[in-house]
Design a protein around this motif. Structure first.
Motif, mmCIF file in Angstrom:
data_model
loop_
_atom_site.group_PDB
_atom_site.id
_atom_site.type_symbol
_atom_site.label_atom_id
_atom_site.label_comp_id
_atom_site.label_asym_id
_atom_site.label_seq_id
_atom_site.Cartn_x
_atom_site.Cartn_y
_atom_site.Cartn_z
ATOM 1 N N LYS A 106 0.822 -1.218 0.000
ATOM 2 C CA LYS A 106 0.000 0.000 0.000
ATOM 3 C C LYS A 106 0.854 1.266 0.000
ATOM 4 O O LYS A 106 0.490 2.294 0.603
ATOM 5 N N LEU A 107 2.000 1.181 -0.673
ATOM 6 C CA LEU A 107 2.911 2.315 -0.783
ATOM 7 C C LEU A 107 2.882 2.887 -2.193
ATOM 8 O O LEU A 107 2.830 2.146 -3.176
ATOM 9 N N ALA A 108 2.940 4.194 -2.308
ATOM 10 C CA ALA A 108 3.107 4.856 -3.593
ATOM 11 C C ALA A 108 4.611 4.939 -3.886
ATOM 12 O O ALA A 108 5.442 4.676 -3.005
ATOM 13 N N THR A 109 4.957 5.306 -5.111
ATOM 14 C CA THR A 109 6.363 5.385 -5.509
ATOM 15 C C THR A 109 6.627 6.704 -6.213
ATOM 16 O O THR A 109 5.866 7.107 -7.100
ATOM 17 N N VAL A 110 7.713 7.372 -5.827
ATOM 18 C CA VAL A 110 8.122 8.631 -6.446
ATOM 19 C C VAL A 110 9.573 8.502 -6.876
ATOM 20 O O VAL A 110 10.428 8.074 -6.089
ATOM 21 N N CYS A 111 9.846 8.869 -8.126
ATOM 22 C CA CYS A 111 11.191 8.718 -8.703
ATOM 23 C C CYS A 111 11.684 10.070 -9.206
ATOM 24 O O CYS A 111 11.370 10.475 -10.329
ATOM 25 N N PRO A 112 12.458 10.787 -8.397
ATOM 26 C CA PRO A 112 13.017 12.081 -8.827
ATOM 27 C C PRO A 112 14.244 11.865 -9.716
ATOM 28 O O PRO A 112 14.709 10.733 -9.894
ATOM 29 N N SER A 113 14.760 12.955 -10.257
ATOM 30 C CA SER A 113 15.922 12.867 -11.149
ATOM 31 C C SER A 113 17.023 13.802 -10.691
ATOM 32 O O SER A 113 16.761 14.910 -10.230
ATOM 33 N N THR A 114 18.255 13.333 -10.851
ATOM 34 C CA THR A 114 19.410 14.192 -10.573
ATOM 35 C C THR A 114 20.360 14.249 -11.755
ATOM 36 O O THR A 114 21.524 14.560 -11.606
ATOM 37 N N GLY A 115 19.877 13.916 -12.976
ATOM 38 C CA GLY A 115 20.709 13.997 -14.165
ATOM 39 C C GLY A 115 21.277 12.660 -14.588
ATOM 40 O O GLY A 115 21.123 11.649 -13.910
ATOM 41 N N VAL A 116 21.980 12.651 -15.736
ATOM 42 C CA VAL A 116 22.393 11.389 -16.355
ATOM 43 C C VAL A 116 23.427 10.618 -15.547
ATOM 44 O O VAL A 116 23.515 9.393 -15.667
ATOM 45 N N ASN A 117 24.219 11.282 -14.726
ATOM 46 C CA ASN A 117 25.271 10.574 -13.996
ATOM 47 C C ASN A 117 24.738 9.770 -12.810
ATOM 48 O O ASN A 117 25.394 8.842 -12.343
ATOM 49 N N GLY A 118 23.586 10.126 -12.310
ATOM 50 C CA GLY A 118 23.048 9.410 -11.158
ATOM 51 C C GLY A 118 23.913 9.537 -9.919
ATOM 52 O O GLY A 118 23.960 8.627 -9.084
ATOM 53 N N ASP A 119 24.583 10.685 -9.768
ATOM 54 C CA ASP A 119 25.497 10.883 -8.635
ATOM 55 C C ASP A 119 24.742 11.454 -7.432
ATOM 56 O O ASP A 119 24.932 12.608 -7.030
ATOM 57 N N TRP A 120 23.914 10.624 -6.855
ATOM 58 C CA TRP A 120 23.082 11.052 -5.733
ATOM 59 C C TRP A 120 23.894 11.419 -4.497
ATOM 60 O O TRP A 120 23.409 12.138 -3.613
ATOM 61 N N TRP A 121 25.095 10.934 -4.392
ATOM 62 C CA TRP A 121 25.936 11.227 -3.226
ATOM 63 C C TRP A 121 26.487 12.655 -3.276
ATOM 64 O O TRP A 121 27.047 13.139 -2.296
ATOM 65 N N SER A 122 26.338 13.334 -4.426
ATOM 66 C CA SER A 122 26.838 14.703 -4.573
ATOM 67 C C SER A 122 25.935 15.690 -3.849
ATOM 68 O O SER A 122 24.828 15.356 -3.410
ATOM 69 N N ALA A 123 26.394 16.940 -3.747
ATOM 70 C CA ALA A 123 25.604 17.973 -3.080
ATOM 71 C C ALA A 123 24.265 18.183 -3.788
ATOM 72 O O ALA A 123 23.221 18.339 -3.143
ATOM 73 N N SER A 124 24.283 18.178 -5.129
ATOM 74 C CA SER A 124 23.043 18.389 -5.874
ATOM 75 C C SER A 124 22.098 17.204 -5.724
ATOM 76 O O SER A 124 20.873 17.378 -5.638
ATOM 77 N N GLY A 125 22.660 15.980 -5.665
ATOM 78 C CA GLY A 125 21.829 14.807 -5.461
ATOM 79 C C GLY A 125 21.151 14.825 -4.110
ATOM 80 O O GLY A 125 19.942 14.545 -3.992
ATOM 81 N N GLU A 126 21.905 15.163 -3.073
ATOM 82 C CA GLU A 126 21.337 15.246 -1.726
ATOM 83 C C GLU A 126 20.273 16.334 -1.654
ATOM 84 O O GLU A 126 19.209 16.145 -1.034
ATOM 85 N N LYS A 127 20.524 17.460 -2.306
ATOM 86 C CA LYS A 127 19.555 18.551 -2.312
ATOM 87 C C LYS A 127 18.243 18.108 -2.953
ATOM 88 O O LYS A 127 17.158 18.425 -2.459
#
Length: 241
Positions: A106-127
């Motif tokens: 019973k969970l919904a799913t949300v998929c945001p984007s941080t660009g082609v590199n997928g570098d979520w560990w970066s400052a922009s990814g965390e933001k």
């Protein structure tokens, strides 16, 4: 080979103006022909993607690129799984695949984007992740899970400890950081045994170190696609128990 990879990324970026399925299948053929990725799943990618997108079209899934991609009734769900994409950017297919499993809890799913590199560990990814959580809270969501695919899995293992207290669980698909701190929440890792990009030994070691559940599949890096039903069953079992 780097030239071919650059062409592939540009091609994937065009997905914002054309049918995602056509672009993704074309990219899968390019990956197979160029031989850039030495992974056992590469030869199976075009057929697997064609089959997967046929399923989406048969169910009238909207393949229009958007940010964020959302599945389920956000305002009335029991919670939301936030799914971090991998290299090459955000796509409807993996988001939809994960949402199928999340719906069982019973969970919904949300998929945001941080660009082609997928570098979520970066400052922009965390933001981006923090902004996604804040936006969902404004919509009334109180319960969150964090998931990540490949680079998204690496980013999820890094960001979950930084955002301690935000997420109830962590789902890793073909990716984890070997040096990430313990997130202090339940962890599920679903990993291809023959993955050449995110070695199974590394993901297994992380999962054991943090006391998580580790599920290993007979596949390479693209196990979420190649072993879609086994991945689905593993996530459903973990979320609903």
């Amino acid at each position: 080979m780097r030239k071919w990879l650059g062409v592939l990324v540009v091609t994937l970026g065009i997905a914002s103006t054309v049918d995602e399925g056509h672009v993704a299948v074309t990219a899968a053929h390019a990956i197979r022909v160029t031989g850039y990725y030495r992974d056992p799943d590469v030869a199976k990618l075009p057929a697997a993607m064609s089959f997967a997108y046929a399923r989406l079209r048969a169910q009238d899934v909207d393949l229009t690129p958007r940010d964020p991609i959302e599945f389920g009734d956000i305002e009335h769900a029991a919670g939301v799984v936030i799914f971090l994409h991998g290299f090459a950017g955000s796509f409807v297919l993996p988001c939809w695949e994960l949402s199928r499993a999340a719906a069982h809890a019973k969970l919904a799913t949300v998929c945001p984007s941080t660009g082609v590199n997928g570098d979520w560990w970066s400052a922009s990814g965390e933001k981006t992740l923090r902004a996604t959580v804040a936006n969902l809270r404004r919509r009334g969501v109180q319960s969150f899970y964090l998931a990540g695919l490949s680079n998204g899995g690496v980013g999820a293992t890094v960001l979950a400890p930084r955002m301690r207290g935000t997420f109830k669980g962590l789902i890793l698909l073909s990716g984890a950081s070997s040096s990430a701190a313990n997130p202090g929440i339940p962890v599920l890792a679903v990993q291809g045994r023959r993955d050449t990009m995110m070695p199974a030994s590394m993901v297994r070691a992380y999962t054991q170190r943090v006391g998580g559940r580790y599920v290993e599949l007979d596949a390479g890096h693209f196990s979420m696609l190649i072993r879609a039903e086994e991945t689905h069953d593993a996530v459903v079992s973990w979320l609903t128990r």
